[in-house]
Design an enzyme around this catalytic site. Structure first.
Site, PDB file in Angstrom:
ATOM      1  N   GLU A 135       0.821  -1.218   0.000  1.00  0.00           N
ATOM      2  CA  GLU A 135       0.000   0.000   0.000  1.00  0.00           C
ATOM      3  C   GLU A 135       0.849   1.259   0.000  1.00  0.00           C
ATOM      4  OE1 GLU A 135      -0.736   2.320   2.657  1.00  0.00           O
ATOM      5  OE2 GLU A 135       0.703   1.479   4.050  1.00  0.00           O
TER       6      GLU A 135
ATOM      7  N   HIS B 193      -3.823  -2.826   2.268  1.00  0.00           N
ATOM      8  CA  HIS B 193      -3.309  -2.589   3.617  1.00  0.00           C
ATOM      9  C   HIS B 193      -3.076  -3.914   4.343  1.00  0.00           C
ATOM     10  CE1 HIS B 193      -4.681   1.578   3.058  1.00  0.00           C
ATOM     11  NE2 HIS B 193      -3.898   1.882   4.066  1.00  0.00           N
TER      12      HIS B 193
END
Length: 347
Positions: A10, A308
């Protein structure tokens, strides 16, 4: 020293915050490069520096590169030190993200209770709001044996900030195994529209739209007027209370965005969560990986892992040497199995 490519996965602030937490808990120094390299404004911003400073303070750490705009940082931890701390983020920088940076170190590495005071943003886009910590994340940690008490004193909305809240972290020697595969029956569904210094009609439009889209009972969802805010703000929070977990899904109002648009975004996320019939929502999933890996491991069922979440998995492998397994069981239904670093060391 561990070297981390800050652009992997991410490629944002979470990579830095999780690295700081894992570094403190494993006494592993690290260097991170290419911090937020893919962002419009690369490098460390104010709230990222706040997380670095908080980790530095509780870890008596030595850092190099801790400056605005820096794309490289070196962090040398020196233990974990319980105590009373105040962290002023400045502006509306997210206080909840700073809290999550130092929570596990103080919980698992502290020698005495720590009292933390945070000043800054409590309800920010791209960060868990205070309500999510209070109703979703910390209750799950409590089932693992963690005792963390939090109290909101004043809301802090973007961009004015000015929020204040406190946390007391009671250290524990270990966290229990987590198995969260079923959410059980849905016991309640309702929404709250927080408004500060803006027209009440905005909250009513958000709630009307959300309840119409989800076929929820309108009388169960009400606006809440926030007093003493430093500036205007609006957050729409949908709560799904189940037997084994409470999920809080949030949307934030902003200038130029219609109330109906905010509600539509929340409704889509709620509908996805309910349709998947899983206990763990997208944002909670990546937040549970570190407690499970550092505790007695666990298994959760969630929606498709976000970037994430996948980045957290890579970090756990780098710092702890653990391989977390993800398995797709059905469309948008995934099982995540997390081994325990404690069990791994015993074996």
């Amino acid at each position: 020293m561990l070297t981390i490519d800050g652009s992997m996965g991410e490629g944002g602030g979470q990579l830095l915050r999780s690295s700081l937490a894992l570094s403190l808990l494993t006494s592993t120094p690290f260097q991170i490069t290419k911090i937020r390299a893919g962002r419009a404004r690369p490098g460390l911003m104010r709230q990222h520096l706040a997380a670095v400073h908080a980790a530095t303070e509780i870890g008596r750490a030595r850092t190099e590169g801790a400056a605005m705009g820096s794309t490289e940082l070196t962090f040398h931890p020196n233990g974990i030190h319980s105590g009373d701390y105040t962290f002023a983020i400045g502006g509306a920088g997210s206080t909840t993200l700073v809290f999550q940076t130092i929570l596990l170190p103080l919980l698992l590495g502290g020698k005495a209770p720590s009292t933390l005071t945070f000043e800054g943003g409590t309800h920010n886009p791209m960060a868990p709001p205070f309500d999510f910590l209070e109703r979703t994340f910390l209750p799950v940690l409590a089932t693992l044996g963690a005792r963390v008490d939090i109290r909101l004193e004043r809301h802090g909305f973007y961009p004015a900030g000015g929020g204040v809240w406190t946390a007391t972290v009671h250290p524990t020697t270990e966290l229990a195994h987590l198995e969260l595969l079923h959410r059980g029956e849905v016991r309640a569904r309702h929404a709250t529209a927080l408004i500060a210094q803006i027209a009440p009609a905005i909250a009513l439009r958000e709630l009307d739209t959300l309840c119409n889209l989800l076929s929820w009972e309108r009388e169960d969802s009400k606006p809440t007027v926030v007093r003493h805010s430093h500036g205007p703000g609006n957050a729409l929070l949908a709560t799904i209370a189940c037997d084994h977990v409470i999920e809080v899904i949030t949307g934030f109002g902003e200038r130029g965005v219609r109330a109906e648009t905010v509600a539509e975004g929340v409704a889509r996320e709620v509908a996805r969560y309910l349709a998947a019939n899983v206990p763990v929502g997208e944002h909670l999933a990546d937040q549970l990986l570190l407690p499970m890996a550092l505790g007695a491991g666990g298994t959760i069922r969630t929606v498709k892992p976000s970037m994430h979440c996948l980045t957290q998995i890579e970090l756990v492998k780098m710092f702890l040497g653990l391989s977390i397994r993800t398995t797709e069981e059905a469309p948008d239904v995934w099982r995540i199995d997390v081994p325990s670093v404690v069990a791994s060391r015993k074996s």
